[in-house]
Design an enzyme around this catalytic site. Sequence first.
Site, PDB file in Angstrom:
ATOM      1  N   HIS A   1      45.667  68.979  22.380  1.00  0.00           N
ATOM      2  CA  HIS A   1      45.864  68.473  23.600  1.00  0.00           C
ATOM      3  C   HIS A   1      44.697  67.297  24.005  1.00  0.00           C
ATOM      4  CE1 HIS A   1      49.013  71.478  25.201  1.00  0.00           C
ATOM      5  NE2 HIS A   1      49.121  71.033  23.968  1.00  0.00           N
TER       6      HIS A   1
ATOM      7  N   CYS B   1      50.308  73.005  17.216  1.00  0.00           N
ATOM      8  CA  CYS B   1      50.931  72.277  18.499  1.00  0.00           C
ATOM      9  C   CYS B   1      51.907  71.522  17.882  1.00  0.00           C
ATOM     10  CB  CYS B   1      49.798  71.460  19.004  1.00  0.00           C
ATOM     11  SG  CYS B   1      50.374  70.696  20.541  1.00  0.00           S
TER      12      CYS B   1
ATOM     13  N   ASN C   1      49.241  78.539  24.638  1.00  0.00           N
ATOM     14  CA  ASN C   1      48.240  77.505  25.047  1.00  0.00           C
ATOM     15  C   ASN C   1      47.460  78.282  25.951  1.00  0.00           C
ATOM     16  OD1 ASN C   1      49.047  75.042  24.274  1.00  0.00           O
ATOM     17  ND2 ASN C   1      50.889  75.085  25.589  1.00  0.00           N
TER      18      ASN C   1
ATOM     19  N   TYR D   1      48.608  63.621  26.722  1.00  0.00           N
ATOM     20  CA  TYR D   1      47.819  64.285  27.351  1.00  0.00           C
ATOM     21  C   TYR D   1      46.567  63.600  27.737  1.00  0.00           C
ATOM     22  CZ  TYR D   1      50.365  68.708  26.665  1.00  0.00           C
ATOM     23  OH  TYR D   1      51.506  69.536  26.425  1.00  0.00           O
TER      24      TYR D   1
ATOM     25  N   ARG E   1      52.368  79.929  36.096  1.00  0.00           N
ATOM     26  CA  ARG E   1      52.100  78.511  35.652  1.00  0.00           C
ATOM     27  C   ARG E   1      52.123  77.421  37.188  1.00  0.00           C
ATOM     28  NH1 ARG E   1      55.790  75.161  31.289  1.00  0.00           N
ATOM     29  NH2 ARG E   1      55.193  73.115  31.820  1.00  0.00           N
TER      30      ARG E   1
END
Length: 421
Positions: free
Chosen positions: A194, A164, A144, A244, A90
Site C-alpha cells: 500500500h 496484494c 491487512n 494509496y 473497521r
Amino acid sequence: MKLTVVGGGSTYTPELVDGFARLRDTLPIEELVLVDPAADRLELVGGLARRIFARQGHTGRIVTTSDLDAGVDGADAVLLQLRVGGQAAREKDETWPLECGCIGQETTGAGGLAKALRTVPVVLDIAERVRRANPRAWIIDFTNPVGIVTRALLRAGHRAVGLCNVAIGFQRKFAALLDTAPAEVHLAHVGLNHLTWETGVRLGGPDGADVLPALLAEHGEAIAADVRLPRPLLESLGVVPSYYLRYYYAHDEVVRELRTKPSRAAEVAAMERELLAMYGDPALDEKPALLAKRGGAFYSEAAVDLAAALLGGGGSPYQVVNTLNRGTLPFLPDDAVIEVQAAVGPDGPVPLPVPALDPLFSGLIANVTAYEDLALDAALRGGRDRVFRALLAHPLIGQYAYADALTDRLVAHNREHLAWA
C-alpha cells in the site's frame, strides 16, 4: 492438494472459489477447506462455493468447518483473509482518526495501526497451528495490513508470503490500454504494501521495452483518474503511484472528503448483507456482479498464481509479492518486508534487482518502514508508549499532540482486542 482458507466465511470467498474453479489446471485442488468461526456466514458461502465448483465441473471437495486445527491439518497451503473485529472495528478505524484531522483508513495511518494491533497476535496463533499441522505448508497472507502481518510471520520463522491485488490490478488495466495479454505486461513495481509505484511497464518480461512513458503520454488522463491524482503530478513523477499514495500526496483533501460522506466500512457492511442474502439462494451458482464492487479485484487469479508457484505446479515465473528485503533496497534493513517483483518457486520468492530509486520515493519508503517496525513492536509487546511511538513515527501523523490524542482513541476503541489494555 489440500488448500485451506482461514476467513472462509468472507463475502470475498466466492471470488476466490471462482478463480480456483476456472484455473484448476494451474492449481489442481483436491480439497478446499473454508474455516470461519461465524457458522451462519460460513454455510451460506460454502453452499455457493460448492455450486460454483459444480457449475464449472470442478471435481474437488469443499469442506466447511469452524475448527481451525481440523481445517489446517495436512494443508499444503493456507490462505489468510481474516478481519479481527469485523466491519464494526473497521468502521471505528475509519472514523476516530478524523476527529484529530488525520486519515481514517483501515490499512494506513492510525486506523491501520489499530488493525495491526488487533490482527498480528491472532495471525501468529493461527500460523503456529499451521506449523504444528504441517511444517512445510506455505502461508499466503492477504490479511491487512499485509506488510506488517507478513513481517510478523517471517520474523517468527513461518513459510509465508504476503499478497496484494494492487499490482495485478495495474497489470490488467495497462494490458487493456496496450491491447495486449496481461501475461505480456511486466511491472517494475516497487515499495511497501500500500505504498508502491510503477516505475516501468515492460513488455514480454523484465528485460522488455519500457512503455510507461508512452502509456503516460497517450493515456495519462485515464491513469490519473484511476489513481485519483492530477495528471501533471504523474508526469512530474514519471511513475504511476498506487491509489494509496493519495493519502500522502493529498492528505488534507482526502480528510475533507472522508468527513462529508459515509465510511467505506458502512458501504461494505450494507453490501455484505445484500451479498449474503444472494448467497443463500440455492439457484445462484456463480459469483454475483455485485461482488466486483466489494473490492479485491483479481485476487483469485493472483492467489492461484502464487500458490501454484510455491507448490511447484506452475504459475507465472515472476510475481509481485511481499517478502524479505534481503538487500534488494539497500537503504532498508534486510528483514524489512517489501513489495516487489520476485521469482517465485517452491523455495519461496527471490526479489528481482531494483534500480536505484529517486530519493522522493526511497525517503518515504524508509520512513514508513521505520513506522512498521515500531508498529510490529507494539503489536507484539503492547503498551501505550509503544503505540504512541509508532503513531509519532508515521508520516501522516508526526506531531506529538496528534499522536497522543490518537493513542488514547485507539486504545479506547480497541480495548477488547488488546490483551495488555
